[in-house]
Design a protein around this motif. Sequence first.
Motif, PDB file in Angstrom:
ATOM      1  N   TYR A 215      53.204  32.407  33.072  1.00 19.67           N
ATOM      2  CA  TYR A 215      51.871  32.230  32.121  1.00 19.67           C
ATOM      3  C   TYR A 215      52.146  33.080  31.736  1.00 19.67           C
ATOM      4  O   TYR A 215      50.698  32.455  30.603  1.00 19.67           O
ATOM      5  CB  TYR A 215      51.665  33.306  33.427  1.00 19.67           C
ATOM      6  N   SER A 216      52.593  33.604  30.492  1.00 18.46           N
ATOM      7  CA  SER A 216      52.831  33.432  29.299  1.00 18.46           C
ATOM      8  C   SER A 216      52.701  32.647  28.403  1.00 18.46           C
ATOM      9  O   SER A 216      51.806  32.530  27.129  1.00 18.46           O
ATOM     10  CB  SER A 216      53.517  34.498  29.352  1.00 18.46           C
ATOM     11  N   ALA A 217      53.154  31.586  28.970  1.00 12.78           N
ATOM     12  CA  ALA A 217      53.889  30.693  27.822  1.00 12.78           C
ATOM     13  C   ALA A 217      52.399  29.711  27.788  1.00 12.78           C
ATOM     14  O   ALA A 217      52.324  29.066  26.789  1.00 12.78           O
ATOM     15  CB  ALA A 217      54.837  29.433  28.321  1.00 12.78           C
ATOM     16  N   VAL A 218      51.735  29.750  29.062  1.00 14.74           N
ATOM     17  CA  VAL A 218      51.104  28.347  29.071  1.00 14.74           C
ATOM     18  C   VAL A 218      49.919  29.166  28.691  1.00 14.74           C
ATOM     19  O   VAL A 218      48.794  27.772  28.290  1.00 14.74           O
ATOM     20  CB  VAL A 218      50.210  28.480  30.293  1.00 14.74           C
ATOM     21  N   ILE A 219      49.810  30.321  27.548  1.00 16.23           N
ATOM     22  CA  ILE A 219      47.848  30.303  27.207  1.00 16.23           C
ATOM     23  C   ILE A 219      47.884  30.125  25.807  1.00 16.23           C
ATOM     24  O   ILE A 219      47.200  29.420  25.927  1.00 16.23           O
ATOM     25  CB  ILE A 219      48.136  32.496  27.298  1.00 16.23           C
ATOM     26  N   ALA A 220      49.013  29.807  24.415  1.00 15.11           N
ATOM     27  CA  ALA A 220      49.085  28.923  24.139  1.00 15.11           C
ATOM     28  C   ALA A 220      48.584  28.050  23.563  1.00 15.11           C
ATOM     29  O   ALA A 220      47.021  27.514  23.092  1.00 15.11           O
ATOM     30  CB  ALA A 220      50.418  29.133  23.364  1.00 15.11           C
ATOM     31  N   PRO A 221      48.790  26.842  24.567  1.00 16.66           N
ATOM     32  CA  PRO A 221      48.351  25.306  24.506  1.00 16.66           C
ATOM     33  C   PRO A 221      47.345  25.247  25.481  1.00 16.66           C
ATOM     34  O   PRO A 221      45.902  25.205  25.036  1.00 16.66           O
ATOM     35  CB  PRO A 221      48.946  24.761  25.262  1.00 16.66           C
ATOM     36  N   ALA A 231      43.029  30.809  30.479  1.00 10.80           N
ATOM     37  CA  ALA A 231      43.734  31.653  29.072  1.00 10.80           C
ATOM     38  C   ALA A 231      43.514  32.852  29.823  1.00 10.80           C
ATOM     39  O   ALA A 231      44.827  33.351  29.772  1.00 10.80           O
ATOM     40  CB  ALA A 231      43.742  31.238  27.916  1.00 10.80           C
ATOM     41  N   ALA A 232      42.276  33.158  29.704  1.00  9.57           N
ATOM     42  CA  ALA A 232      42.221  33.942  30.022  1.00  9.57           C
ATOM     43  C   ALA A 232      42.656  34.317  31.673  1.00  9.57           C
ATOM     44  O   ALA A 232      43.772  35.774  32.151  1.00  9.57           O
ATOM     45  CB  ALA A 232      40.792  34.849  29.931  1.00  9.57           C
ATOM     46  N   GLN A 233      42.408  33.987  32.529  1.00  9.42           N
ATOM     47  CA  GLN A 233      43.424  33.418  34.050  1.00  9.42           C
ATOM     48  C   GLN A 233      44.818  33.746  34.068  1.00  9.42           C
ATOM     49  O   GLN A 233      44.639  34.716  35.010  1.00  9.42           O
ATOM     50  CB  GLN A 233      42.500  32.884  35.135  1.00  9.42           C
ATOM     51  N   ALA A 234      45.400  33.032  33.055  1.00  6.62           N
ATOM     52  CA  ALA A 234      46.834  33.499  33.268  1.00  6.62           C
ATOM     53  C   ALA A 234      46.933  35.241  32.407  1.00  6.62           C
ATOM     54  O   ALA A 234      47.929  34.604  33.177  1.00  6.62           O
ATOM     55  CB  ALA A 234      47.286  32.318  32.132  1.00  6.62           C
ATOM     56  N   ALA A 235      46.273  35.061  31.731  1.00 11.54           N
ATOM     57  CA  ALA A 235      46.459  36.803  30.954  1.00 11.54           C
ATOM     58  C   ALA A 235      46.752  38.048  32.789  1.00 11.54           C
ATOM     59  O   ALA A 235      47.499  38.425  31.983  1.00 11.54           O
ATOM     60  CB  ALA A 235      45.959  36.804  29.742  1.00 11.54           C
ATOM     61  N   GLU A 236      45.468  37.146  32.692  1.00 15.47           N
ATOM     62  CA  GLU A 236      45.106  38.500  33.865  1.00 15.47           C
ATOM     63  C   GLU A 236      46.393  38.364  35.624  1.00 15.47           C
ATOM     64  O   GLU A 236      47.233  39.387  35.547  1.00 15.47           O
ATOM     65  CB  GLU A 236      43.669  38.055  34.566  1.00 15.47           C
ATOM     66  N   LEU A 237      46.961  37.332  35.535  1.00  9.93           N
ATOM     67  CA  LEU A 237      47.456  36.952  36.330  1.00  9.93           C
ATOM     68  C   LEU A 237      48.812  37.635  35.810  1.00  9.93           C
ATOM     69  O   LEU A 237      50.123  38.140  36.543  1.00  9.93           O
ATOM     70  CB  LEU A 237      47.887  35.508  36.633  1.00  9.93           C
ATOM     71  N   ALA A 238      49.087  37.622  35.193  1.00 12.71           N
ATOM     72  CA  ALA A 238      50.529  38.265  33.924  1.00 12.71           C
ATOM     73  C   ALA A 238      50.566  39.664  33.872  1.00 12.71           C
ATOM     74  O   ALA A 238      51.264  40.172  34.366  1.00 12.71           O
ATOM     75  CB  ALA A 238      50.706  37.407  32.708  1.00 12.71           C
ATOM     76  N   LEU A 239      49.670  39.645  33.410  1.00 17.96           N
ATOM     77  CA  LEU A 239      49.319  41.448  33.785  1.00 17.96           C
ATOM     78  C   LEU A 239      49.306  42.096  35.407  1.00 17.96           C
ATOM     79  O   LEU A 239      50.276  43.109  35.208  1.00 17.96           O
ATOM     80  CB  LEU A 239      47.830  42.125  32.993  1.00 17.96           C
ATOM     81  N   ALA A 240      48.699  41.219  35.624  1.00 20.74           N
ATOM     82  CA  ALA A 240      49.221  42.010  36.860  1.00 20.74           C
ATOM     83  C   ALA A 240      50.774  41.690  37.529  1.00 20.74           C
ATOM     84  O   ALA A 240      51.416  43.087  38.672  1.00 20.74           O
ATOM     85  CB  ALA A 240      48.376  40.897  38.637  1.00 20.74           C
ATOM     86  N   LEU A 241      50.922  41.525  37.767  1.00 24.49           N
ATOM     87  CA  LEU A 241      52.744  40.775  37.509  1.00 24.49           C
ATOM     88  C   LEU A 241      53.396  41.609  37.040  1.00 24.49           C
ATOM     89  O   LEU A 241      54.888  41.897  37.415  1.00 24.49           O
ATOM     90  CB  LEU A 241      53.090  39.386  37.564  1.00 24.49           C
ATOM     91  N   VAL A 258      48.672  37.723  26.253  1.00 31.51           N
ATOM     92  CA  VAL A 258      47.372  38.893  26.730  1.00 31.51           C
ATOM     93  C   VAL A 258      46.212  38.778  25.593  1.00 31.51           C
ATOM     94  O   VAL A 258      44.866  38.755  25.035  1.00 31.51           O
ATOM     95  CB  VAL A 258      47.118  39.899  26.772  1.00 31.51           C
ATOM     96  N   ALA A 259      47.017  39.314  24.386  1.00 34.40           N
ATOM     97  CA  ALA A 259      46.402  40.025  22.845  1.00 34.40           C
ATOM     98  C   ALA A 259      45.804  38.665  22.185  1.00 34.40           C
ATOM     99  O   ALA A 259      44.105  38.964  22.258  1.00 34.40           O
ATOM    100  CB  ALA A 259      46.767  39.994  21.872  1.00 34.40           C
ATOM    101  N   ARG A 260      45.837  37.107  22.628  1.00 37.08           N
ATOM    102  CA  ARG A 260      45.779  35.950  21.834  1.00 37.08           C
ATOM    103  C   ARG A 260      44.433  36.141  22.875  1.00 37.08           C
ATOM    104  O   ARG A 260      43.079  35.431  22.131  1.00 37.08           O
ATOM    105  CB  ARG A 260      46.379  34.640  21.709  1.00 37.08           C
TER     106      ARG A 260
END
Length: 459
Positions: A215-221, A231-241, A258-260
Motif C-alpha cells: 500500500y505504501s509503495a502504490v501511493i507514488a505511482p 492513493a488516499a484509499q491506499a494511505a488509509e488502509l496502510a494506516l489501519a494496518l 501518507v504525507a504525500r
Amino acid sequence: MSDREDRGEPDRGQAQSGDRELGERVRRLRRERGLTQRQVAEPSYTAGYISTLEAGRVRPSEAALRHVADRLGVGFDELATGRSARLVGEVRLRAADARRELATGDARTADALFRAVREDAARLDLPEEEAAALLGLGECALETGGLPQAIAHFQAAEDLLADAPLHRRVPALRGRATAHLLSGDLRYACYLLETAIDRLNAAGLPDPEALVLLYSAVIAPYMDMGAHTRAAQAAELALALAPRVEDPALVARMHRGVARTLIAEGRTEEAAEHLVRAQEMYRRLQIRTELAHCHWMRGYVHAQVGELEQAETELRTARALLLERRAELFAAQVGVELGDVLRRRGRAGEAGELLDGLLERLGPEHGAVHAGGAHRLLGLMADERGDAGGAERSYRRALELLRPAGAAGDVADLCKLLGDLLHRTGRTEEAVAVYRSGLARYAAAGTTTLGPAPVEPPV
C-alpha cells in the motif's frame, strides 16, 4: 537400520547424483581425521557399507547418516548438506553488515558486500540468503540509478523464492515495481502492486507487513498518474494496518507515503506531522537516503504553502545528502523541485542552469516524470521572458516524456499550458486540439490503472 544397511549392501535403486557428493564428503572428512572405514562403521554398520556410501552407490537413512556424522565429529546438517552452522552464520552476519552499509554508508561499497554474500550463499545452497543478497543488490542499484540492473536483481530474487508464499516475495516485487516507476512505466508499476495486493487479500489472512509495504509503495505511482482518490484509499488502509507492523523502517515509509496524499489534499499541517514521525524514525535507524527523502518532502510542503526560503533549505539539504551517497537519480529528482523553488524566488537564471544540467541525467527510461517536470519548468521560464518558441518546444518535449509514462494529471496540466500559449499567439485551432487531447487523456478509462481498484483486506 535396514537389513541392507546392516549387511553393507548397496541400494542401487535409490542412489542419486547427490549421493556421490555426500559420499565424497564422507571420504574427505574420514581421511582428514585419519579414520578407517571400519572405525567409522562400527559398531552399527560394516566397512563395506561405508565403502558403498563413499562411492555414492547408496542413499543412507537418517539414522545411518547421524551415526556417521557422530563418528566423524561433525553435525548432521553439515554432513548432509556440506554447510556448517558456522558458515551459515558467517553468511548471515556479512549480509547484516551489507545492509548496515547500505543504510548508513555508501551504496557502491554495499553492492560489493552483497555480491560476495550472494556468491557464498549460492555456493552453500542457501536460497533464502541468496535472495536476500539479490534484494540488497537491487536496492543498491535503485540508489545509484541503475534501473535495468535493479529490475534484474529483484526478478532474480523473486525467481529464487518462486515456491515460497507470496508475502515472502513482496519486498522483491515492491523493488521491481519501484524500478519500473522510476523508469517511467507507471502503469506497469501499478499493475504489479495491485495484483499482489489482490492476491494477498484473496488468501483471507493477509500478512500486515507485506500489505503495508505494498500500500505504501502504490501511493507514488497513483499520485504521478493523477489517481489521488486511490492513493488516499491506499494511505488509509496502510494506516489501519500500521499498529500490526513491527518494522520501524516500514512504518516510517508508510508515514512518508501518507504525507504525500495529504499534501495533494491541501492538508499540509497533517502531512508535516507524518513527515516528522518518519524523519525521527529514520534518524534513529540512521537510514540516510530515506532521511533525505523526508527533507525532500518537507521542502515540497513548504513550497506548497509559499514558504520558499524554508523550502529551498530543505531541498538543498536533501540533495546534499543524496549526492554524498552518490544517489544521483534521486538527487536529480530533488533538483527539479529545487529548480521550481528558485524560479518562484525570482532566480530564473540559476534555475535554468540547474535544470539544464539535470536533464543530462534524466530521460525517457531514467526518471521520465521528473524529466518532463524539468522541461515544463524550462517552458514556464521561457514563456515568462517572452520566448514563445522556446516555451512551446519545452512543453512539447515534456509531453513526449509524460504521455508514455501515463502521468495523466501532468499531461492535462501541460496541455493547458501549451493550449494557452497557442491561443495567445493566434493559433486557435491548434489550441483547441491540444485542450481536447489533455481532457481525453485525463478522462479516458484505464488511464490510472490496468484494472479495478484492489479489494480491501478482509480484516
